[in-house]
Design a protein around this motif. Structure first.
Motif, mmCIF file in Angstrom:
data_model
loop_
_atom_site.group_PDB
_atom_site.id
_atom_site.type_symbol
_atom_site.label_atom_id
_atom_site.label_comp_id
_atom_site.label_asym_id
_atom_site.label_seq_id
_atom_site.Cartn_x
_atom_site.Cartn_y
_atom_site.Cartn_z
ATOM 1 N N TRP A 51 -25.420 27.944 -17.152
ATOM 2 C CA TRP A 51 -25.483 26.638 -16.481
ATOM 3 C C TRP A 51 -24.183 26.429 -15.703
ATOM 4 O O TRP A 51 -23.100 26.729 -16.221
ATOM 5 C CB TRP A 51 -25.639 25.527 -17.523
ATOM 6 C CG TRP A 51 -26.257 24.269 -16.996
ATOM 7 C CD1 TRP A 51 -27.591 23.978 -16.979
ATOM 8 C CD2 TRP A 51 -25.598 23.138 -16.417
ATOM 9 N NE1 TRP A 51 -27.804 22.740 -16.427
ATOM 10 C CE2 TRP A 51 -26.597 22.201 -16.072
ATOM 11 C CE3 TRP A 51 -24.266 22.820 -16.152
ATOM 12 C CZ2 TRP A 51 -26.309 20.972 -15.473
ATOM 13 C CZ3 TRP A 51 -23.974 21.607 -15.558
ATOM 14 C CH2 TRP A 51 -24.986 20.685 -15.227
ATOM 15 N N TYR A 55 -21.344 16.790 -12.877
ATOM 16 C CA TYR A 55 -21.692 15.445 -13.315
ATOM 17 C C TYR A 55 -20.792 14.495 -12.541
ATOM 18 O O TYR A 55 -19.592 14.725 -12.432
ATOM 19 C CB TYR A 55 -21.466 15.272 -14.828
ATOM 20 C CG TYR A 55 -22.615 15.800 -15.646
ATOM 21 C CD1 TYR A 55 -23.706 14.986 -15.953
ATOM 22 C CD2 TYR A 55 -22.622 17.106 -16.108
ATOM 23 C CE1 TYR A 55 -24.773 15.467 -16.703
ATOM 24 C CE2 TYR A 55 -23.695 17.594 -16.855
ATOM 25 C CZ TYR A 55 -24.757 16.766 -17.146
ATOM 26 O OH TYR A 55 -25.819 17.241 -17.873
ATOM 27 N N GLY A 81 -19.072 14.211 -25.785
ATOM 28 C CA GLY A 81 -19.273 15.612 -25.424
ATOM 29 C C GLY A 81 -18.063 16.197 -24.715
ATOM 30 O O GLY A 81 -17.024 15.552 -24.587
ATOM 31 N N VAL A 82 -18.234 17.429 -24.260
ATOM 32 C CA VAL A 82 -17.122 18.115 -23.602
ATOM 33 C C VAL A 82 -16.859 17.475 -22.234
ATOM 34 O O VAL A 82 -15.708 17.225 -21.860
ATOM 35 C CB VAL A 82 -17.433 19.629 -23.465
ATOM 36 C CG1 VAL A 82 -16.230 20.361 -22.904
ATOM 37 C CG2 VAL A 82 -17.817 20.235 -24.821
ATOM 38 N N CYS A 83 -17.931 17.161 -21.515
ATOM 39 C CA CYS A 83 -17.776 16.576 -20.179
ATOM 40 C C CYS A 83 -17.141 15.195 -20.261
ATOM 41 O O CYS A 83 -16.201 14.884 -19.511
ATOM 42 C CB CYS A 83 -19.140 16.484 -19.491
ATOM 43 S SG CYS A 83 -19.854 18.083 -19.111
ATOM 44 N N HIS A 104 -20.196 17.458 -29.315
ATOM 45 C CA HIS A 104 -20.771 18.297 -28.256
ATOM 46 C C HIS A 104 -22.239 17.921 -28.015
ATOM 47 O O HIS A 104 -22.999 17.718 -28.958
ATOM 48 C CB HIS A 104 -20.665 19.773 -28.653
ATOM 49 C CG HIS A 104 -21.561 20.655 -27.852
ATOM 50 N ND1 HIS A 104 -22.646 21.309 -28.383
ATOM 51 C CD2 HIS A 104 -21.551 20.956 -26.546
ATOM 52 C CE1 HIS A 104 -23.249 21.989 -27.427
ATOM 53 N NE2 HIS A 104 -22.608 21.793 -26.308
ATOM 54 N N ILE A 105 -22.609 17.840 -26.730
ATOM 55 C CA ILE A 105 -23.981 17.481 -26.375
ATOM 56 C C ILE A 105 -24.728 18.770 -26.038
ATOM 57 O O ILE A 105 -24.378 19.459 -25.075
ATOM 58 C CB ILE A 105 -24.002 16.514 -25.169
ATOM 59 C CG1 ILE A 105 -23.209 15.250 -25.506
ATOM 60 C CG2 ILE A 105 -25.424 16.185 -24.768
ATOM 61 C CD1 ILE A 105 -22.776 14.459 -24.286
ATOM 62 N N CYS A 107 -27.341 20.345 -24.394
ATOM 63 C CA CYS A 107 -28.416 20.222 -23.396
ATOM 64 C C CYS A 107 -29.282 21.464 -23.445
ATOM 65 O O CYS A 107 -30.489 21.392 -23.416
ATOM 66 C CB CYS A 107 -27.822 20.096 -21.997
ATOM 67 S SG CYS A 107 -27.128 18.486 -21.674
ATOM 68 N N GLU A 114 -17.880 26.677 -23.170
ATOM 69 C CA GLU A 114 -17.947 25.762 -22.029
ATOM 70 C C GLU A 114 -16.569 25.619 -21.379
ATOM 71 O O GLU A 114 -15.541 25.623 -22.073
ATOM 72 C CB GLU A 114 -18.442 24.402 -22.559
ATOM 73 C CG GLU A 114 -18.903 23.451 -21.505
ATOM 74 C CD GLU A 114 -19.861 22.377 -22.066
ATOM 75 O OE1 GLU A 114 -20.437 22.562 -23.165
ATOM 76 O OE2 GLU A 114 -20.006 21.355 -21.386
ATOM 77 N N ASP A 130 -18.918 21.537 -14.588
ATOM 78 C CA ASP A 130 -19.220 22.025 -15.936
ATOM 79 C C ASP A 130 -19.820 23.430 -15.868
ATOM 80 O O ASP A 130 -20.785 23.659 -15.132
ATOM 81 C CB ASP A 130 -20.231 21.050 -16.582
ATOM 82 C CG ASP A 130 -20.631 21.462 -17.990
ATOM 83 O OD1 ASP A 130 -19.932 22.273 -18.607
ATOM 84 O OD2 ASP A 130 -21.667 20.940 -18.473
ATOM 85 N N ASP A 132 -21.272 26.564 -18.407
ATOM 86 C CA ASP A 132 -21.705 26.882 -19.771
ATOM 87 C C ASP A 132 -22.048 28.367 -19.862
ATOM 88 O O ASP A 132 -22.624 28.926 -18.932
ATOM 89 C CB ASP A 132 -22.990 26.123 -20.127
ATOM 90 C CG ASP A 132 -22.755 24.652 -20.367
ATOM 91 O OD1 ASP A 132 -21.909 24.079 -19.658
ATOM 92 O OD2 ASP A 132 -23.414 24.085 -21.243
HETATM 93 N N1 SME Z 1 -22.608 20.345 -23.247
HETATM 94 C C1 SME Z 1 -22.141 19.334 -22.353
HETATM 95 C C2 SME Z 1 -23.271 18.539 -21.773
HETATM 96 C C3 SME Z 1 -23.726 19.020 -20.462
HETATM 97 S S1 SME Z 1 -24.633 20.433 -20.514
HETATM 98 O O1 SME Z 1 -23.971 21.504 -21.202
HETATM 99 C C4 SME Z 1 -25.126 20.911 -19.022
HETATM 100 C C5 SME Z 1 -21.172 18.394 -23.061
HETATM 101 O O2 SME Z 1 -21.003 18.435 -24.278
HETATM 102 O O3 SME Z 1 -20.568 17.594 -22.360
#
Ligand code: SME
Length: 163
Positions: A51, A55, A81-83, A104-105, A107, A114, A130, A132
């Motif tokens: 990915w 964002y 999350g990381v972003c 961590h999100i 997706c 990341e 971002d 991944d």
């Molecule tokens: N994992 C990311 C969210 C965005 S997706 O990976 C595209 C995060 O924790 O911010």
């Protein structure tokens, strides 16, 4: 993959990526077209990614922008999350194992590491770039350096208020 990169080492590929990016940005004035192709340039020049995309900060929330990869979360809160952490801290996040990153999100469940670069121009945060990877520990300090340059070059050309 873009043909000439076949015989290049990692740093040569990263330099080549920046050259192609500058070519794109200097030949097209539409900011949306430019950041869309920026994600394509990343995928063409960097291997082992699942990915890559943007964002964009809108009304105190990150909203999905142009990307390459599977469908992703539409919105991310600042600090989540990381972003969201990259936006909150205004610092690059190089995460070797996303499963160990608090909040961590996920997706795409394939993602294991990341790299997130905050997009900051004239002290204003506009969003993040971002990346991944399915590989743990995929991202190197060298890549971090080149992706910071990547965002610096974007900032020279892109008016993020147009996005
Ligand atoms: N994992 C990311 C969210 C965005 S997706 O990976 C595209 C995060 O924790 O911010």
């Amino acid at each position: 993959k873009i043909e000439p990169i076949k015989n290049m080492n990692q740093e040569e590929r990263l330099k080549y990526m920046l050259t192609i990016l500058k070519g794109q940005l200097s030949s097209e004035k539409d900011d949306l077209a430019n950041i869309s192709n920026a994600t394509g340039i990343i995928i063409a020049c960097v291997d082992r990614l699942n990915w890559a995309g943007f964002y964009i900060l809108r009304d105190d929330e990150l909203v999905l922008g142009p990307f390459q990869g599977l469908p992703a979360c539409n919105r991310i809160e600042i600090g989540k999350g990381v972003c969201g952490t990259a936006v909150k801290t205004k610092e690059v996040q190089l995460v070797r194992d996303v499963h160990l990153f608090p909040g961590h999100i996920a997706c795409d469940s394939v993602s294991n590491s990341e790299l997130v670069i905050p997009i900051i121009k004239n002290n204003i945060v506009y969003g993040v770039l971002d990346l991944d990877s399915p590989e743990k520990g995929r991202f190197t300090e060298l890549e971090k350096k080149y992706f910071i340059k990547f965002v610096d070059i974007l900032n020279e050309y892109i008016d993020w208020n147009n996005i």
